[in-house]
Design an enzyme around this catalytic site. Structure first.
Site, PDB file in Angstrom:
ATOM      1  N   ASP A  68      -3.034  -1.138  10.330  1.00  0.00           N
ATOM      2  CA  ASP A  68      -3.092  -1.190   8.868  1.00  0.00           C
ATOM      3  C   ASP A  68      -3.736  -2.462   8.334  1.00  0.00           C
ATOM      4  O   ASP A  68      -4.133  -2.516   7.164  1.00  0.00           O
ATOM      5  CB  ASP A  68      -1.679  -1.096   8.268  1.00  0.00           C
ATOM      6  CG  ASP A  68      -1.179   0.330   8.159  1.00  0.00           C
ATOM      7  OD1 ASP A  68      -1.983   1.260   8.358  1.00  0.00           O
ATOM      8  OD2 ASP A  68       0.023   0.506   7.882  1.00  0.00           O
ATOM      9  N   ALA A  77       9.630  -0.231   5.200  1.00  0.00           N
ATOM     10  CA  ALA A  77       9.499   0.646   4.041  1.00  0.00           C
ATOM     11  C   ALA A  77       8.288   1.566   4.100  1.00  0.00           C
ATOM     12  O   ALA A  77       8.184   2.502   3.309  1.00  0.00           O
ATOM     13  CB  ALA A  77       9.420  -0.194   2.759  1.00  0.00           C
ATOM     14  N   GLY A  97       3.990  -4.233   4.220  1.00  0.00           N
ATOM     15  CA  GLY A  97       4.230  -5.620   3.860  1.00  0.00           C
ATOM     16  C   GLY A  97       3.760  -6.606   4.915  1.00  0.00           C
ATOM     17  O   GLY A  97       3.024  -7.549   4.615  1.00  0.00           O
ATOM     18  N   GLY A  98       4.159  -6.404   6.164  1.00  0.00           N
ATOM     19  CA  GLY A  98       3.760  -7.315   7.229  1.00  0.00           C
ATOM     20  C   GLY A  98       2.270  -7.306   7.484  1.00  0.00           C
ATOM     21  O   GLY A  98       1.649  -8.357   7.700  1.00  0.00           O
ATOM     22  N   PRO A 105      10.362  -4.847   0.488  1.00  0.00           N
ATOM     23  CA  PRO A 105      11.383  -4.488   1.485  1.00  0.00           C
ATOM     24  C   PRO A 105      10.763  -4.272   2.858  1.00  0.00           C
ATOM     25  O   PRO A 105       9.588  -3.909   2.981  1.00  0.00           O
ATOM     26  CB  PRO A 105      11.965  -3.183   0.926  1.00  0.00           C
ATOM     27  CG  PRO A 105      10.874  -2.609   0.087  1.00  0.00           C
ATOM     28  CD  PRO A 105      10.145  -3.775  -0.500  1.00  0.00           C
ATOM     29  N   LYS A 155       0.850  -1.200   0.000  1.00  0.00           N
ATOM     30  CA  LYS A 155       0.000   0.000   0.000  1.00  0.00           C
ATOM     31  C   LYS A 155       0.877   1.238   0.000  1.00  0.00           C
ATOM     32  O   LYS A 155       2.056   1.213   0.340  1.00  0.00           O
ATOM     33  CB  LYS A 155      -0.935   0.002   1.215  1.00  0.00           C
ATOM     34  CG  LYS A 155      -0.235  -0.009   2.575  1.00  0.00           C
ATOM     35  CD  LYS A 155       0.220   1.347   3.092  1.00  0.00           C
ATOM     36  CE  LYS A 155       0.829   1.247   4.474  1.00  0.00           C
ATOM     37  NZ  LYS A 155       1.529   2.508   4.885  1.00  0.00           N
ATOM     38  N   LEU A 170       5.341   0.384   3.393  1.00  0.00           N
ATOM     39  CA  LEU A 170       4.498  -0.169   2.335  1.00  0.00           C
ATOM     40  C   LEU A 170       3.502  -1.196   2.871  1.00  0.00           C
ATOM     41  O   LEU A 170       2.731  -1.770   2.100  1.00  0.00           O
ATOM     42  CB  LEU A 170       5.362  -0.804   1.238  1.00  0.00           C
ATOM     43  CG  LEU A 170       6.341   0.133   0.525  1.00  0.00           C
ATOM     44  CD1 LEU A 170       7.176  -0.645  -0.489  1.00  0.00           C
ATOM     45  CD2 LEU A 170       5.608   1.281  -0.162  1.00  0.00           C
TER      46      LEU A 170
END
Length: 293
Positions: A135, A96, A100-101, A93, A10, A98
């Site tokens: 998130d 970041a 990811g987790g 990455p 995201k 973004l």
């Protein structure tokens, strides 16, 4: 049964902090947008137990990992008496901004619910996701959203007209920024810690129009104040994108990835080539369409 699940990233087009709450969290308003780069997870059902493996040896594969915790919480909440083997192919990455987790955790909830006949409804999945992280609920759907509260209160949105046909250029500098550090540093920037409410709504008005440059001018990220002070190269990245014709350029989340909105994928690839000529090739980077299809 084996099931493969993509886990997209995201971007935060707007991330406005409105102050610290009595519960210790921070009040936010943020516009979250899916990013079509992703990790991949493979799920294999088994009689009992949770086993997690990962292509990145730096990531824990026990209860310290959100994927593992999401699986454990799913079995506890659903009452399903079974287990799962999960393999996480990590492409995004770390550190970041973004998501990811968080995306991995949401993908795990969705995949296990699919594997075991949908024992949990949408509201139950959302509740589990919110317990895992602010998130995580966003990643239960693949569309933009306005998030408020600590980030878990979501208003789902359609794809933004102003960005149709555009592309994202995303660059990660090779180092991460810890979210707890970023929040702690906001105390040194009181005007950022107590942001002006309404930034996200103002950006939404522009995003519903037909001028991507006007929309990009409304992008904002409170965490740029501490991040750019400690890591000035991130500010240089944004300045480079702006000077090379980006409609908007900001950091995502608490950093350290920086993104730009450009006219199309071809323009993004040209911009990324120029970026690497200026800053070198030792970065993680992606150029992807803003909207699917």
């Amino acid at each position: 049964m084996e099931l493969q699940k993509p886990s997209p990233a995201k971007l935060n087009l707007v991330l406005n902090v409105l102050g610290r709450r009595p519960d210790g969290y921070h009040e936010l308003e943020t516009i979250l947008h899916p990013l079509a780069v992703q990790d991949r997870l493979v799920f294999e059902t088994r009689p009992h137990g949770i086993e997690l493996t990962c292509t990145d040896p730096r990531l824990p594969t026990d209860d310290r990992n959100l994927v593992y915790r999401a699986a454990r919480m799913f079995f506890e909440a659903s009452g399903v008496r079974a287990g799962v083997r999960i393999h996480l192919e990590k492409r995004l990455p770390q550190g970041a901004g973004l998501g990811g987790g968080s995306g991995n955790a949401a993908a795990t909830l969705l995949a296990l619910n699919e594997c075991f006949g949908a024992p949990l409804g949408e509201s139950a999945l959302h509740e589990l996701a919110a317990r895992l992280g602010s998130d995580v609920p966003f990643f239960l759907r693949g569309v933009p959203a306005l998030a408020t509260g600590r980030g878990e209160c979501l208003e789902w949105l359609d794809w933004f007209p102003a960005l149709r046909g555009c592309a994202f250029v995303v660059v990660h500098p090779g180092f991460g920024i810890a979210t707890p550090w970023a929040y702690a540093q906001l105390r040194r920037f009181p005007e950022v810690l107590h942001g002006t409410p309404g930034r996200a709504r103002a950006a939404l008005v522009a995003l519903q129009g037909d001028d991507p440059r006007k929309a990009g001018a409304e992008f904002y990220n409170a965490f740029e104040a501490p991040a750019f002070e400690k890591f000035p190269v991130l500010a240089l990245y944004c300045e480079f994108f702006a000077s090379h014709g980006a409609y908007g350029a900001r950091m995502s989340g608490s950093g350290s990835a920086v993104f730009a909105v450009v006219p199309d994928v071809a323009a993004g690839e040209r911009m990324l080539e120029a970026f690497k000529d200026r800053f070198g090739n030792r970065v993680w980077a992606a150029v992807v369409p803003v909207c699917p299809g």
